[in-house]
Design a protein around this motif. Structure first.
Motif, PDB file in Angstrom:
ATOM      1  N   THR A  65      54.313  30.747 -28.045  1.00  0.00           N
ATOM      2  CA  THR A  65      55.176  31.460 -28.880  1.00  0.00           C
ATOM      3  C   THR A  65      56.368  32.056 -27.802  1.00  0.00           C
ATOM      4  OG1 THR A  65      54.205  33.490 -28.281  1.00  0.00           O
ATOM      5  CG2 THR A  65      53.174  32.380 -30.176  1.00  0.00           C
ATOM      6  N   GLY A  66      57.101  32.503 -28.380  1.00  0.00           N
ATOM      7  CA  GLY A  66      58.399  33.275 -27.814  1.00  0.00           C
ATOM      8  C   GLY A  66      57.597  34.266 -26.631  1.00  0.00           C
ATOM      9  N   ASP A  67      56.778  34.771 -27.021  1.00  0.00           N
ATOM     10  CA  ASP A  67      56.258  36.007 -26.198  1.00  0.00           C
ATOM     11  C   ASP A  67      54.938  35.507 -25.454  1.00  0.00           C
ATOM     12  OD1 ASP A  67      56.916  38.490 -28.890  1.00  0.00           O
ATOM     13  OD2 ASP A  67      58.266  37.697 -27.074  1.00  0.00           O
ATOM     14  N   ALA A  68      55.237  34.722 -24.630  1.00  0.00           N
ATOM     15  CA  ALA A  68      53.680  34.352 -24.189  1.00  0.00           C
ATOM     16  C   ALA A  68      54.215  34.001 -22.436  1.00  0.00           C
ATOM     17  CB  ALA A  68      53.298  32.621 -24.490  1.00  0.00           C
ATOM     18  N   LEU A  69      52.947  34.172 -21.489  1.00  0.00           N
ATOM     19  CA  LEU A  69      53.297  34.502 -20.326  1.00  0.00           C
ATOM     20  C   LEU A  69      52.274  33.280 -19.773  1.00  0.00           C
ATOM     21  CD1 LEU A  69      53.124  38.111 -19.457  1.00  0.00           C
ATOM     22  CD2 LEU A  69      55.182  36.796 -19.377  1.00  0.00           C
ATOM     23  N   THR A  70      52.942  32.440 -18.881  1.00  0.00           N
ATOM     24  CA  THR A  70      52.318  31.340 -17.789  1.00  0.00           C
ATOM     25  C   THR A  70      51.672  32.072 -16.774  1.00  0.00           C
ATOM     26  OG1 THR A  70      53.226  29.696 -18.769  1.00  0.00           O
ATOM     27  CG2 THR A  70      52.244  29.320 -16.733  1.00  0.00           C
ATOM     28  N   VAL A  71      50.504  32.017 -16.230  1.00  0.00           N
ATOM     29  CA  VAL A  71      49.970  32.534 -15.095  1.00  0.00           C
ATOM     30  C   VAL A  71      49.901  31.527 -13.889  1.00  0.00           C
ATOM     31  CG1 VAL A  71      47.806  33.631 -14.102  1.00  0.00           C
ATOM     32  CG2 VAL A  71      48.482  34.414 -16.320  1.00  0.00           C
ATOM     33  N   SER A  72      50.358  31.917 -12.965  1.00  0.00           N
ATOM     34  CA  SER A  72      50.198  31.019 -11.777  1.00  0.00           C
ATOM     35  C   SER A  72      49.601  31.636 -10.697  1.00  0.00           C
ATOM     36  CB  SER A  72      51.959  30.834 -11.060  1.00  0.00           C
ATOM     37  OG  SER A  72      52.836  30.475 -12.089  1.00  0.00           O
ATOM     38  N   LEU A  73      49.035  30.672  -9.989  1.00  0.00           N
ATOM     39  CA  LEU A  73      48.117  30.732  -8.793  1.00  0.00           C
ATOM     40  C   LEU A  73      48.626  29.956  -7.812  1.00  0.00           C
ATOM     41  CD1 LEU A  73      46.077  30.247 -11.618  1.00  0.00           C
ATOM     42  CD2 LEU A  73      44.406  31.549 -10.055  1.00  0.00           C
ATOM     43  N   TRP A  74      48.821  30.765  -6.521  1.00  0.00           N
ATOM     44  CA  TRP A  74      49.038  30.013  -5.506  1.00  0.00           C
ATOM     45  C   TRP A  74      48.013  30.376  -4.155  1.00  0.00           C
ATOM     46  CZ3 TRP A  74      52.428  32.733  -8.281  1.00  0.00           C
ATOM     47  CH2 TRP A  74      53.543  32.215  -8.668  1.00  0.00           C
ATOM     48  N   GLN A  75      47.654  29.181  -3.619  1.00  0.00           N
ATOM     49  CA  GLN A  75      46.851  29.277  -2.260  1.00  0.00           C
ATOM     50  C   GLN A  75      47.434  28.911  -1.080  1.00  0.00           C
ATOM     51  OE1 GLN A  75      43.601  26.921  -1.304  1.00  0.00           O
ATOM     52  NE2 GLN A  75      43.950  27.975   0.541  1.00  0.00           N
ATOM     53  N   ALA A  76      47.255  29.796   0.018  1.00  0.00           N
ATOM     54  CA  ALA A  76      47.972  29.161   1.249  1.00  0.00           C
ATOM     55  C   ALA A  76      46.991  29.637   2.373  1.00  0.00           C
ATOM     56  CB  ALA A  76      49.418  29.866   1.536  1.00  0.00           C
ATOM     57  N   ARG A  77      46.918  28.674   3.427  1.00  0.00           N
ATOM     58  CA  ARG A  77      46.041  29.261   4.450  1.00  0.00           C
ATOM     59  C   ARG A  77      46.825  29.372   5.867  1.00  0.00           C
ATOM     60  NH1 ARG A  77      40.789  27.285   4.954  1.00  0.00           N
ATOM     61  NH2 ARG A  77      41.039  26.011   3.123  1.00  0.00           N
ATOM     62  N   ASP A  78      46.147  30.242   6.670  1.00  0.00           N
ATOM     63  CA  ASP A  78      46.687  30.548   8.094  1.00  0.00           C
ATOM     64  C   ASP A  78      46.374  29.360   8.741  1.00  0.00           C
ATOM     65  OD1 ASP A  78      45.909  31.018  10.873  1.00  0.00           O
ATOM     66  OD2 ASP A  78      46.924  33.012  10.377  1.00  0.00           O
ATOM     67  N   PRO A  79      47.517  28.635   9.255  1.00  0.00           N
ATOM     68  CA  PRO A  79      47.242  27.456  10.019  1.00  0.00           C
ATOM     69  C   PRO A  79      46.565  27.292  11.336  1.00  0.00           C
ATOM     70  CG  PRO A  79      49.360  28.226  10.483  1.00  0.00           C
ATOM     71  CD  PRO A  79      48.636  29.189   9.491  1.00  0.00           C
ATOM     72  N   ARG A  80      46.078  28.529  12.003  1.00  0.00           N
ATOM     73  CA  ARG A  80      45.779  28.217  13.489  1.00  0.00           C
ATOM     74  C   ARG A  80      44.661  27.420  13.679  1.00  0.00           C
ATOM     75  NH1 ARG A  80      45.755  34.873  14.580  1.00  0.00           N
ATOM     76  NH2 ARG A  80      45.270  34.719  12.258  1.00  0.00           N
ATOM     77  N   LEU A  81      43.627  27.671  12.923  1.00  0.00           N
ATOM     78  CA  LEU A  81      42.516  26.618  13.019  1.00  0.00           C
ATOM     79  C   LEU A  81      42.851  25.047  12.915  1.00  0.00           C
ATOM     80  CD1 LEU A  81      39.395  28.175  11.217  1.00  0.00           C
ATOM     81  CD2 LEU A  81      39.928  27.816  13.837  1.00  0.00           C
ATOM     82  N   LEU A  82      43.821  24.758  11.857  1.00  0.00           N
ATOM     83  CA  LEU A  82      44.531  23.548  11.524  1.00  0.00           C
ATOM     84  C   LEU A  82      45.217  23.063  13.008  1.00  0.00           C
ATOM     85  CD1 LEU A  82      45.795  23.709   8.020  1.00  0.00           C
ATOM     86  CD2 LEU A  82      43.708  22.592   8.776  1.00  0.00           C
ATOM     87  N   LEU A  83      45.906  23.937  13.393  1.00  0.00           N
ATOM     88  CA  LEU A  83      46.675  23.412  14.878  1.00  0.00           C
ATOM     89  C   LEU A  83      45.544  23.234  15.825  1.00  0.00           C
ATOM     90  CD1 LEU A  83      49.373  26.489  14.682  1.00  0.00           C
ATOM     91  CD2 LEU A  83      49.684  23.947  14.327  1.00  0.00           C
ATOM     92  N   ALA A  84      44.620  23.684  15.948  1.00  0.00           N
ATOM     93  CA  ALA A  84      43.696  23.617  16.978  1.00  0.00           C
ATOM     94  C   ALA A  84      42.752  22.303  16.785  1.00  0.00           C
ATOM     95  CB  ALA A  84      42.748  24.936  17.270  1.00  0.00           C
ATOM     96  N   GLY A  85      42.782  21.974  15.619  1.00  0.00           N
ATOM     97  CA  GLY A  85      41.859  20.952  15.298  1.00  0.00           C
ATOM     98  C   GLY A  85      42.466  19.692  14.886  1.00  0.00           C
ATOM     99  N   SER A  86      43.683  19.651  15.026  1.00  0.00           N
ATOM    100  CA  SER A  86      44.598  18.145  14.376  1.00  0.00           C
ATOM    101  C   SER A  86      45.942  18.063  14.917  1.00  0.00           C
ATOM    102  CB  SER A  86      44.990  18.657  12.908  1.00  0.00           C
ATOM    103  OG  SER A  86      45.654  17.677  12.372  1.00  0.00           O
TER     104      SER A  86
END
Length: 346
Positions: free
Chosen positions: A309-330
């Motif tokens: 309808t014209g009065d409808a909302l879409t819900v968005s979900l964003w997930q992000a990660r702190d990269p420090r473990l990734l930096l240490a292991g890759s």
């Protein structure tokens, strides 16, 4: 050093803690504060003693590290200690206490009366705002669908400590409490915290705490939480990017931030009648803020309304990660990791 040596306490520290707890009123206070966060006024009603006497006992318990205190507007709330040596002593004392003891049983009866009075006041506030909340909820998919998506996104890794920013009614803590060791909900509104406290009490949740705090100044050091949730909060803020940066600050290495809010829309009445500062956020804008905060966006999901309808909302979900473990292991570059992880979930 033996395996359990880290749990042993110095003689003087243990002696001081036992001296503080070794008095009938103070032991009763510890038992009651294990059940709920309470004010001096609450405790005088439960224990049937004067305010100066209760305050004096609480001061001794706080100095010994057996209870914690925090300010919420003009009120000061007390709770049993959970961390450190004091938390160890309290946990052991509670294990030894017989909960069916008549003295403790009477205290719990009075505690129930205090909770009931608190619930009436919280319900009055909740009811006065229920119409506006219901009006917004009708514009998007049911909350159950949003909560299920949130649980699915965060299910890939255990969460020991969780922070819920702008906790409102405390619903996010209620949803995730069974899966975490410790949760903290922050909100600037004492009225909303009263509602949240009532909901958590009613649900029997003991591993989550509530605090009054500005979302731009989280009262925690760096590297404090495995996960942070910002659920339907950012559209109220003047500076959403600043709130995201502050949330990123308290994430542990490898920790995750989950943002839930509306996609861009043109429902101007939400700004006029419900104090929405922003009419939703695009994927690009949000992921730009997450990246600027030093995080790696990993997942993006949208939940469109069931009926268009014209009065409808879409819900968005964003997930992000702190990269420090990734930096240490890759050996991959940050750009490679972001490209691999930044995928849309249908």
């Amino acid at each position: 050093m033996s395996e359990d040596a880290s749990h042993l306490l110095p003689f003087t520290l243990l002696l001081d803690a036992l001296k503080a707890a070794g008095e009938d009123t103070r032991l009763r206070l510890i038992a009651v504060l294990a059940e709920a966060e309470l004010t001096v006024s609450d405790l005088t009603e439960i224990l049937g003693q004067s305010q100066p006497r209760i305050s004096r006992h609480l001061k001794l318990l706080a100095e010994a590290g057996l209870v914690e205190r925090h300010r919420e507007a003009s009120w000061i709330f007390y709770r049993r200690a959970h961390e450190g040596p004091g938390g160890q002593v309290v946990s052991r004392l509670l294990e030894l206490l017989d909960r069916t003891d008549p003295v403790l049983a009477r205290d719990r009866e009075r505690l129930d009366a205090v909770r009931n009075a608190r619930a009436v006041a919280a319900q009055a506030y909740f009811s006065s705002h229920a119409r506006e909340w219901d009006e917004i909820r009708k514009l998007h998919v049911p909350e159950e669908a949003v909560e299920a998506a949130m649980r699915e996104i965060l299910a890939d890794r255990p969460i020991r400590t969780l922070l819920d920013l702008g906790t409102g009614t405390g619903r996010m803590l209620e949803v995730f409490a069974p899966d975490i060791e410790r949760g903290l909900g922050l909100d600037l509104s004492p009225d909303m915290l009263a509602v949240a406290r009532t909901h958590l009490d009613h649900a029997g949740i003991r591993n989550c705490q509530l605090r009054q705090s500005d979302i731009y100044a989280i009262p925690a050091p760096r590297d404090s939480f495995d996960a942070v949730i910002i659920h339907q909060v950012l559209h109220f803020l003047e500076d959403a990017s600043r709130a995201i940066a502050e949330a990123a600050r308290v994430l542990r290495p490898g920790g995750r931030l989950l943002v839930v809010d509306f996609a861009p829309h043109d429902l101007e009445f939400l700004r006029e009648s419900h104090a929405h500062r922003r009419l939703g956020f695009s994927r690009e804008v949000m992921e730009g803020w997450l990246t600027s905060a030093g995080l790696v966006p990993e997942r993006y999901r949208t939940l469109a309304p069931g009926r268009r309808t014209g009065d409808a909302l879409t819900v968005s979900l964003w997930q992000a990660r702190d990269p420090r473990l990734l930096l240490a292991g890759s050996n991959d570059s940050p750009a490679d990791r972001q490209s691999a992880g930044n995928k849309e979930v249908a």
